[in-house]
Scaffold this active site. Structure first.
Site, PDB file in Angstrom:
ATOM      1  N   HIS A  98       0.859  -1.188   0.000  1.00  0.00           N
ATOM      2  CA  HIS A  98       0.000   0.000   0.000  1.00  0.00           C
ATOM      3  C   HIS A  98       0.897   1.240   0.000  1.00  0.00           C
ATOM      4  O   HIS A  98       1.967   1.246   0.619  1.00  0.00           O
ATOM      5  CB  HIS A  98      -0.916  -0.012   1.226  1.00  0.00           C
ATOM      6  CG  HIS A  98      -1.993   1.014   1.148  1.00  0.00           C
ATOM      7  ND1 HIS A  98      -1.766   2.348   1.451  1.00  0.00           N
ATOM      8  CD2 HIS A  98      -3.277   0.928   0.752  1.00  0.00           C
ATOM      9  CE1 HIS A  98      -2.890   3.021   1.262  1.00  0.00           C
ATOM     10  NE2 HIS A  98      -3.821   2.188   0.835  1.00  0.00           N
ATOM     11  N   SER A 216     -10.375   7.065  -3.455  1.00  0.00           N
ATOM     12  CA  SER A 216     -11.644   7.769  -3.276  1.00  0.00           C
ATOM     13  C   SER A 216     -12.819   7.118  -4.017  1.00  0.00           C
ATOM     14  O   SER A 216     -13.669   7.810  -4.568  1.00  0.00           O
ATOM     15  CB  SER A 216     -11.494   9.238  -3.664  1.00  0.00           C
ATOM     16  OG  SER A 216     -10.488   9.851  -2.862  1.00  0.00           O
TER      17      SER A 216
HETATM   18  C1  PEP Z   1      -6.874   3.032   0.120  1.00  0.00           C
HETATM   19  O1  PEP Z   1      -6.549   3.159   1.272  1.00  0.00           O
HETATM   20  O2  PEP Z   1      -6.430   2.073  -0.512  1.00  0.00           O
HETATM   21  C2  PEP Z   1      -7.767   4.022  -0.486  1.00  0.00           C
HETATM   22  C3  PEP Z   1      -7.996   3.958  -1.770  1.00  0.00           C
HETATM   23  O3  PEP Z   1      -8.319   4.967   0.342  1.00  0.00           O
HETATM   24  P1  PEP Z   1      -9.566   5.962  -0.012  1.00  0.00           P
HETATM   25  O4  PEP Z   1     -10.645   5.083  -0.585  1.00  0.00           O
HETATM   26  O5  PEP Z   1      -9.946   6.533   1.319  1.00  0.00           O
HETATM   27  O6  PEP Z   1      -9.065   6.955  -0.997  1.00  0.00           O
END
Ligand code: PEP
Length: 254
Positions: A98, A216
């Site tokens: 990640h 997001s």
């Molecule tokens: C993630 O943590 O992999 C992510 C995409 O976070 P968000 O959906 O909050 O952008």
């Protein structure tokens, strides 16, 4: 073989045990129609893995994931989580690479290759995250950047191994920012990733790999993103902490 469509929740470092239990109870009580080729995966904090496994481990089309694991089998690595530990509690997925791990814990492509290897050797499916920072996107060199991540962490694998990897493309500028890649931008990169896979492993293998989009994803943009031909679902942070949002995201899978 039809590749899996996957909605993966990444809780990150959020929620108490009680809140986590409540969220899973809420999610399980809501109507969702996961089809045969679809899967919902929950990457929960390490202390909650057993709780999540107890609630969901025997359910079809639902799985629990660790958010990380270490590259060594066992030993003097205080604070780390081994794949043998994950095996012993029945966890079958792990999120690796990640962008937050890469940024705050300096995880390199080479180090991630070791984590990929040990996961696969213990029959744990890695959800391998890749994706470029804003500056690289602005320079227009995102394809080369992502290609290097794939090459250095995955392309030593055989195709029999690679088909057990899930890839998540997460442009860093879209994570937690409320700024989603447009569905065209997502499709363009996903098609590029699949072409890179096909180049090394052949089209038949490339077509079997699920490539998730992350950044997001919300209930109100999931349908459009997931309808793109090379987008096989999403890796979801913020919106995965709200039961109604995440159920809508699951229901947006192809
Ligand atoms: C993630 O943590 O992999 C992510 C995409 O976070 P968000 O959906 O909050 O952008």
């Amino acid at each position: 073989m039809m590749r899996k469509q996957i909605a993966a929740a990444n809780w990150k470092m959020n929620l108490s045990l009680q809140q986590g239990e409540q969220l899973i109870n809420d999610l399980l009580s809501k109507p969702h129609d996961l089809k045969e080729n679809q899967l919902a995966v929950f990457a929960v904090p390490a202390p909650y893995l057993m709780m999540a496994q107890e609630k969901m481990g025997t359910k079809n089309r639902v799985a629990v994931a660790a958010q990380n694991c270490y590259s060594k089998k066992s030993g003097a690595y205080t604070g780390e989580i081994s794949v043998e530990m994950l095996n012993s509690i029945g966890v079958k997925y792990v999120v690796l690479g990640h962008s937050e791990r890469r940024e705050y814990f300096n995880e390199s492509n080479q180090f991630l290759a070791e984590k990929i290897d040990i996961s696969l050797s213990h029959h744990i499916t890695p959800i391998f995250c890749c994706g470029e920072p804003l500056q690289i996107r602005e320079e227009g060199t995102q394809n080369a950047y992502v290609a290097a991540q794939l090459k250095e962490s995955l392309f030593h694998l055989t195709s029999a191994q690679l088909v057990n990897v899930v890839i998540a493309y997460e442009p860093i500028w879209a994570i937690g920012t409320g700024k989603t890649a447009s569905s065209d931008q997502a499709q363009e990169m996903h098609a590029f990733i699949r072409a890179e896979l096909a180049h090394v492993y052949g089209k038949e293998t490339a077509d079997q790999i699920s490539i998730l989009y992350g950044g997001s994803v919300k209930a109100n943009n999931a349908v459009e993103l997931f309808s793109q031909p090379d987008v096989d679902g999403g890796l979801v942070g913020g919106a995965s902490l709200i039961a109604d949002e995440f159920v809508a995201i699951i229901n947006a899978l192809k």
